[in-house]
Scaffold this active site. Structure first.
Site, PDB file in Angstrom:
ATOM      1  CG  HIS A  68     -13.824   7.414 -76.927  1.00  0.00           C
ATOM      2  ND1 HIS A  68     -13.901   6.085 -77.288  1.00  0.00           N
ATOM      3  CD2 HIS A  68     -12.506   7.702 -76.846  1.00  0.00           C
ATOM      4  CE1 HIS A  68     -12.681   5.594 -77.406  1.00  0.00           C
ATOM      5  NE2 HIS A  68     -11.812   6.555 -77.145  1.00  0.00           N
ATOM      6  CD  GLU A 117     -17.570   5.511 -76.807  1.00  0.00           C
ATOM      7  OE1 GLU A 117     -16.465   4.984 -76.609  1.00  0.00           O
ATOM      8  OE2 GLU A 117     -17.844   6.164 -77.837  1.00  0.00           O
ATOM      9  CB  CYS A 137     -11.012   6.134 -80.668  1.00  0.00           C
ATOM     10  SG  CYS A 137      -9.456   6.447 -79.788  1.00  0.00           S
TER      11      CYS A 137
END
Length: 214
Positions: free
Chosen positions: A194, A196, A83
């Site tokens: 992202h 994750e 990001c």
């Protein structure tokens, strides 16, 4: 192998660490210590918020910029920017004025300009990744591959990196126009999305990054 996830007061650090820990038994260290980053085998720079604030957070850590430059540029350690961590790789950011970036990927971080007035800015939510250049860290995220996972990835951003050289763009998404989703060169890669938070696609990318030998 030690993976250093840099803690400079910005980023979804616990989620990122948990995603990495689920895929390896090697040490995953969340740290604001430049010496730890200097010794790490792989470096991850997350980021949430404004470009200037994130840059100030990194630069404000004693010795961190020097450690990052030595680890990534001089010694060629694999690097992942996430990001705003990816956006900091650019030459400059244009969010709320002009701010210098790391200049690792020549280009500017510019506001998203969607041709569809019905699409909200920031670009927030799930979008289908379009891999434009094969890369080992993106293996399995191209829908044309036989063993590909669902390439939907999670985004939340109002700006994106516009590289000077198209060869540095590894993936994009369509949001009323083309938005840069991943960039890279040499031993460094950055994702606007992202990993994750991107379920199967994100875990595949992290697994690829852990095995990557640039």
């Amino acid at each position: 192998m030690t993976v250093a996830i840099i803690d400079y007061g910005s980023g979804n650090l616990r989620s990122a660490a948990k995603a990495f820990e689920s895929l390896t038994n090697e040490p995953i260290v969340v740290t604001n210590d430049a010496a730890v980053v200097a010794r790490a085998d792989r470096v991850v720079l997350p980021g949430v918020g404004a470009f200037a604030d994130c840059r100030a957070g990194v630069v404000g850590l004693d010795g961190m910029m020097e450690a990052l430059t030595d680890a990534v540029i001089t010694r060629g350690r694999p690097f992942l920017g996430i990001c705003v961590g990816m956006q900091l790789m650019a030459t400059r950011g244009l969010e709320h004025g002009q701010q210098d970036g790391f200049n690792w990927i020549p280009g500017e971080v510019v506001a998203i300009d969607s041709a569809d007035p019905h699409l909200k800015i920031p670009h927030m939510g799930w979008n289908n990744l379009n891999v434009t250049q094969p890369h080992r860290v993106l293996a399995g995220l191209d829908s044309k591959e036989d063993d590909a996972v669902d390439p939907h990835c999670y985004f939340v951003h109002g700006y994106h990196l516009a590289p000077d050289e198209s060869s540095h763009v590894l993936a994009s998404v369509d949001y009323g126009g083309t938005i840069t989703a991943a960039v890279g060169r040499d031993n460094m890669i950055g994702t606007q999305f992202h990993p994750e938070k991107s379920q199967a696609a994100g875990l595949r990318l992290i697994s690829n990054f852990l095995a990557w030998k640039p």
